[in-house]
Design an enzyme around this catalytic site. Structure first.
Site, PDB file in Angstrom:
ATOM      1  N   ARG A  90       0.818  -1.210   0.000  1.00  0.00           N
ATOM      2  CA  ARG A  90       0.000   0.000   0.000  1.00  0.00           C
ATOM      3  C   ARG A  90       0.851   1.257   0.000  1.00  0.00           C
ATOM      4  O   ARG A  90       0.473   2.271  -0.553  1.00  0.00           O
ATOM      5  CB  ARG A  90      -0.895  -0.039   1.240  1.00  0.00           C
ATOM      6  CG  ARG A  90      -1.537   1.266   1.609  1.00  0.00           C
ATOM      7  CD  ARG A  90      -2.657   1.073   2.585  1.00  0.00           C
ATOM      8  NE  ARG A  90      -3.700   0.235   2.017  1.00  0.00           N
ATOM      9  CZ  ARG A  90      -4.637  -0.395   2.727  1.00  0.00           C
ATOM     10  NH1 ARG A  90      -4.615  -0.312   4.049  1.00  0.00           N
ATOM     11  NH2 ARG A  90      -5.543  -1.128   2.140  1.00  0.00           N
ATOM     12  N   TYR A  91       1.994   1.183   0.659  1.00  0.00           N
ATOM     13  CA  TYR A  91       2.865   2.353   0.796  1.00  0.00           C
ATOM     14  C   TYR A  91       4.032   2.236  -0.177  1.00  0.00           C
ATOM     15  O   TYR A  91       4.386   1.133  -0.603  1.00  0.00           O
ATOM     16  CB  TYR A  91       3.375   2.449   2.238  1.00  0.00           C
ATOM     17  CG  TYR A  91       2.278   2.668   3.247  1.00  0.00           C
ATOM     18  CD1 TYR A  91       1.651   3.907   3.345  1.00  0.00           C
ATOM     19  CD2 TYR A  91       1.861   1.642   4.089  1.00  0.00           C
ATOM     20  CE1 TYR A  91       0.645   4.116   4.266  1.00  0.00           C
ATOM     21  CE2 TYR A  91       0.842   1.851   5.018  1.00  0.00           C
ATOM     22  CZ  TYR A  91       0.241   3.091   5.107  1.00  0.00           C
ATOM     23  OH  TYR A  91      -0.759   3.297   6.019  1.00  0.00           O
ATOM     24  N   ARG A  94       7.445  -0.029   1.302  1.00  0.00           N
ATOM     25  CA  ARG A  94       7.363  -1.164   2.222  1.00  0.00           C
ATOM     26  C   ARG A  94       6.084  -1.950   1.984  1.00  0.00           C
ATOM     27  O   ARG A  94       5.124  -1.415   1.415  1.00  0.00           O
ATOM     28  CB  ARG A  94       7.419  -0.684   3.673  1.00  0.00           C
ATOM     29  CG  ARG A  94       6.334   0.311   4.048  1.00  0.00           C
ATOM     30  CD  ARG A  94       6.829   1.206   5.180  1.00  0.00           C
ATOM     31  NE  ARG A  94       5.798   2.101   5.689  1.00  0.00           N
ATOM     32  CZ  ARG A  94       5.439   3.238   5.101  1.00  0.00           C
ATOM     33  NH1 ARG A  94       5.962   3.580   3.953  1.00  0.00           N
ATOM     34  NH2 ARG A  94       4.519   4.007   5.662  1.00  0.00           N
ATOM     35  N   CYS A 103      -2.897 -17.998  14.746  1.00  0.00           N
ATOM     36  CA  CYS A 103      -2.453 -17.193  15.876  1.00  0.00           C
ATOM     37  C   CYS A 103      -2.472 -18.103  17.102  1.00  0.00           C
ATOM     38  O   CYS A 103      -3.148 -19.139  17.112  1.00  0.00           O
ATOM     39  CB  CYS A 103      -3.404 -16.031  16.105  1.00  0.00           C
ATOM     40  SG  CYS A 103      -3.445 -14.901  14.691  1.00  0.00           S
ATOM     41  N   CYS A 107      -7.997 -12.846  18.843  1.00  0.00           N
ATOM     42  CA  CYS A 107      -8.502 -11.625  19.457  1.00  0.00           C
ATOM     43  C   CYS A 107      -9.858 -11.332  18.840  1.00  0.00           C
ATOM     44  O   CYS A 107      -9.982 -11.282  17.613  1.00  0.00           O
ATOM     45  CB  CYS A 107      -7.548 -10.470  19.188  1.00  0.00           C
ATOM     46  SG  CYS A 107      -5.817 -10.919  19.485  1.00  0.00           S
ATOM     47  N   CYS A 110     -10.123  -8.685  15.987  1.00  0.00           N
ATOM     48  CA  CYS A 110      -9.139  -8.769  14.900  1.00  0.00           C
ATOM     49  C   CYS A 110      -9.634  -8.175  13.575  1.00  0.00           C
ATOM     50  O   CYS A 110     -10.731  -8.467  13.113  1.00  0.00           O
ATOM     51  CB  CYS A 110      -8.757 -10.227  14.663  1.00  0.00           C
ATOM     52  SG  CYS A 110      -7.496 -10.384  13.380  1.00  0.00           S
ATOM     53  N   ARG A 112      -8.188  -8.837  10.736  1.00  0.00           N
ATOM     54  CA  ARG A 112      -8.019  -9.823   9.661  1.00  0.00           C
ATOM     55  C   ARG A 112      -8.816 -11.090   9.923  1.00  0.00           C
ATOM     56  O   ARG A 112      -8.432 -12.169   9.482  1.00  0.00           O
ATOM     57  CB  ARG A 112      -6.519 -10.144   9.476  1.00  0.00           C
ATOM     58  CG  ARG A 112      -5.747  -8.939   9.040  1.00  0.00           C
ATOM     59  CD  ARG A 112      -4.555  -9.245   8.155  1.00  0.00           C
ATOM     60  NE  ARG A 112      -3.840  -8.006   7.936  1.00  0.00           N
ATOM     61  CZ  ARG A 112      -2.765  -7.629   8.632  1.00  0.00           C
ATOM     62  NH1 ARG A 112      -2.227  -8.436   9.530  1.00  0.00           N
ATOM     63  NH2 ARG A 112      -2.197  -6.467   8.402  1.00  0.00           N
ATOM     64  N   ASP A 270     -10.540  -0.813  14.500  1.00  0.00           N
ATOM     65  CA  ASP A 270     -11.051  -0.777  13.131  1.00  0.00           C
ATOM     66  C   ASP A 270     -12.553  -1.077  13.098  1.00  0.00           C
ATOM     67  O   ASP A 270     -13.106  -1.673  14.021  1.00  0.00           O
ATOM     68  CB  ASP A 270     -10.297  -1.792  12.257  1.00  0.00           C
ATOM     69  CG  ASP A 270      -8.856  -1.362  12.007  1.00  0.00           C
ATOM     70  OD1 ASP A 270      -8.612  -0.138  11.930  1.00  0.00           O
ATOM     71  OD2 ASP A 270      -7.982  -2.239  11.917  1.00  0.00           O
ATOM     72  N   ASP A 307      -6.663   3.719  11.117  1.00  0.00           N
ATOM     73  CA  ASP A 307      -6.401   3.087   9.826  1.00  0.00           C
ATOM     74  C   ASP A 307      -7.693   3.294   9.032  1.00  0.00           C
ATOM     75  O   ASP A 307      -8.729   2.717   9.363  1.00  0.00           O
ATOM     76  CB  ASP A 307      -6.049   1.601  10.003  1.00  0.00           C
ATOM     77  CG  ASP A 307      -5.017   1.152   8.970  1.00  0.00           C
ATOM     78  OD1 ASP A 307      -4.999   1.731   7.865  1.00  0.00           O
ATOM     79  OD2 ASP A 307      -4.247   0.230   9.271  1.00  0.00           O
ATOM     80  N   LYS A 314      -2.875   4.336   7.460  1.00  0.00           N
ATOM     81  CA  LYS A 314      -2.820   4.863   8.826  1.00  0.00           C
ATOM     82  C   LYS A 314      -2.740   6.391   8.798  1.00  0.00           C
ATOM     83  O   LYS A 314      -1.843   6.943   8.176  1.00  0.00           O
ATOM     84  CB  LYS A 314      -1.593   4.315   9.532  1.00  0.00           C
ATOM     85  CG  LYS A 314      -1.610   2.808   9.688  1.00  0.00           C
ATOM     86  CD  LYS A 314      -0.328   2.345  10.356  1.00  0.00           C
ATOM     87  CE  LYS A 314      -0.254   0.838  10.446  1.00  0.00           C
ATOM     88  NZ  LYS A 314      -0.050   0.198   9.130  1.00  0.00           N
TER      89      LYS A 314
HETATM   90  C1  LIG Z   1       0.897  -0.656   8.883  1.00  0.00           C
HETATM   91  C2  LIG Z   1       1.260  -1.030   7.560  1.00  0.00           C
HETATM   92  C3  LIG Z   1       2.578  -0.947   7.114  1.00  0.00           C
HETATM   93  C4  LIG Z   1       3.698  -0.445   7.993  1.00  0.00           C
HETATM   94  O1  LIG Z   1       3.453   0.908   8.292  1.00  0.00           O
HETATM   95  P1  LIG Z   1       4.485   1.767   9.136  1.00  0.00           P
HETATM   96  O2  LIG Z   1       3.750   3.046   9.389  1.00  0.00           O
HETATM   97  O3  LIG Z   1       5.704   1.926   8.320  1.00  0.00           O
HETATM   98  O4  LIG Z   1       4.757   1.014  10.407  1.00  0.00           O
HETATM   99  C5  LIG Z   1       2.850  -1.323   5.819  1.00  0.00           C
HETATM  100  N1  LIG Z   1       1.877  -1.746   4.996  1.00  0.00           N
HETATM  101  C6  LIG Z   1       0.592  -1.817   5.381  1.00  0.00           C
HETATM  102  C7  LIG Z   1      -0.428  -2.281   4.418  1.00  0.00           C
HETATM  103  C8  LIG Z   1       0.232  -1.466   6.679  1.00  0.00           C
HETATM  104  O5  LIG Z   1      -1.040  -1.557   7.070  1.00  0.00           O
HETATM  105  S1  SF4 Z   2      -5.132  -9.312  16.236  1.00  0.00           S
HETATM  106 FE1  SF4 Z   2      -5.749 -10.914  14.769  1.00  0.00          FE
HETATM  107  S2  SF4 Z   2      -3.862 -11.448  13.698  1.00  0.00           S
HETATM  108 FE2  SF4 Z   2      -3.242 -10.346  15.562  1.00  0.00          FE
HETATM  109  S3  SF4 Z   2      -2.895 -11.953  17.097  1.00  0.00           S
HETATM  110 FE3  SF4 Z   2      -5.018 -11.251  17.337  1.00  0.00          FE
HETATM  111  S4  SF4 Z   2      -6.211 -12.675  16.075  1.00  0.00           S
HETATM  112 FE4  SF4 Z   2      -4.086 -12.870  15.414  1.00  0.00          FE
END
Ligand SMILES: *Cc1c(COP(=O)(O)O)cnc(C)c1O
Ligand code: SF4
Length: 369
Positions: A90-91, A94, A103, A107, A110, A112, A270, A307, A314
């Site tokens: 996305r960025y 990175r 996991c 959580c 979560c 995801r 989220d 986010d 973010k």
């Molecule tokens: C959080 C995140 C990152 C890392 O973000 P930083 O601000 O550099 O810590 C990279 N890619 C995605 C998709 C993210 O959600």
């Molecule tokens: S937040 Fe989601 S991905 Fe992270 S440890 Fe908890 S269940 Fe696993």
């Protein structure tokens, strides 16, 4: 089998077991488990002291999960920025590399949920495709290895992945995101850290949400990692009935520093389906940030981020310290609420005065004359 794998196997996950242990309706627990996997390590279950406490709310399923169908399944629209299933890019420089769908515990809040807890979504080329993508994108200098939880993999599998990433010349830093030091600290062994330290510069970001999660066991795990020269950061999620209290949050941040973990992000929860009972207002987050900055070590102050739903990424949110800004002066408010004036540098005489807010040129590409 390693000790930690044996401990993990003893986790609470059967609906009957969960219902009995926490006094819930077994049918309801079954229905919740069908939506999102339930699993609580025996270690973390031991941190739960009473019904509805901060640890309970994070991992024990709540019937409210079934009723709250507002929210999204993929609130951050990660799937849109996912060129191959294991990568979210996305960025600019990175990416996330999602290497595991398991996991140690699940959580309830979560983000995801749609991915974790379901190993069937991993196909044989899943990891290889991710490595190939990173290899083919020379702009990626920072790889965040995440999941699920990467530390659910065996040392051997995890090393193969980390080594694969480290062997890519344009990757400068590797980060590992994990909740294992919080929910299964026994997984952090001498052997694991000896492996990790071969791949420096490597950072580990952990996930603690309450000061009572920092126990002798988790401190031992964090110490091992820090002693291996691994810089440690923490990501906390702001959760109702868990840490939506300035004093609780301040204590958490201070305790993290005492075990050499630098608070990194505080996330607004989220907009995930089934988590409405765990979300707070954004004002609550701002109140907490106000209670940190100035009142305790600057090192204890994370970035508070939302986010953005829809894949905006973010976005940092700050209390209003900047009260006004003109060509002449900036009016600032300090942590205690007092106002101060900072004089601006005088604009050079011949230049036109700059507007207070820089205009956005990008919409039509025309530059002002
Ligand atoms: C959080 C995140 C990152 C890392 O973000 P930083 O601000 O550099 O810590 C990279 N890619 C995605 C998709 C993210 O959600
Ligand atoms: S937040 Fe989601 S991905 Fe992270 S440890 Fe908890 S269940 Fe696993």
């Amino acid at each position: 089998m390693d000790d930690w794998q044996r401990l993990l196997q003893g986790s609470l996950r059967k609906p009957e077991e969960i219902a009995r242990r926490f006094g819930l309706d077994v049918e309801e627990v079954r229905r919740i488990a069908r939506v999102f996997k339930i699993q609580i390590t025996p270690y973390y279950a031991g941190l739960i002291k009473e019904r509805g406490d901060a640890m309970w709310r994070q991992l024990v399923p709540d019937p409210a999960e079934l009723k709250e169908n507002t929210g999204e399944t993929d609130p951050l629209q990660e799937d849109r920025d996912s060129p191959v299933p294991s990568i979210v890019h996305r960025y600019p420089d990175r990416c996330l590399f999602l290497v595991s769908h398991s996991c140690a515990s699940y959580c309830r809040f979560c983000t995801r949920k749609r991915k974790v807890g379901d190993a069937s979504k991993i196909h044989p080329r899943y990891i290889e495709d991710g490595l190939a993508y990173i290899r083919n994108h020379s702009e990626i200098r920072d790889v965040v290895i995440s999941g699920g939880d990467p530390l659910m993999l065996s040392d051997r599998k995890l090393e193969a992945i980390i080594k694969g990433v480290r062997d890519i010349p344009h990757v400068e830093i590797i980060r590992v995101g994990t909740r294992v030091p919080c929910v299964l600290p026994q997984r952090v062994t001498e052997k694991l850290v000896a492996m990790l330290k071969k791949y420096h510069p490597l950072y580990v970001n952990v996930h603690f949400n309450h000061p009572d999660e920092i126990t002798p066991e988790s401190s031992r795990a964090l110490n091992l990692l820090a002693d291996a020269g691994i810089p440690l950061g923490n990501q906390t999620v702001l959760l109702k009935g868990v840490n939506d209290d300035p004093l609780v949050m301040r204590r958490l941040m201070q305790k993290l520093l005492s075990v050499r973990v630098r608070p990194y992000y505080l996330y607004q929860a989220d907009y995930v389906s089934g988590t409405e009972h765990l979300r707070t207002t954004v004002e609550k987050g701002l109140e907490i940030m106000e209670a940190l900055r100035g009142w305790t070590s600057g090192l204890a102050v994370p970035y508070y981020c939302i986010d953005a739903p829809g894949g905006g990424g973010k976005i940092p949110v700050l209390p209003k310290y900047l009260q006004s800004i003109t060509d002449e002066q900036v009016v600032l408010r300090n942590y205690a609420g007092e106002l101060f004036v900072y004089p601006q540098v005088k604009p050079k005489p011949k230049r036109k005065p700059r507007p207070a807010i820089a205009p956005c040129y990008s919409f039509d590409g025309a530059l002002p004359t």
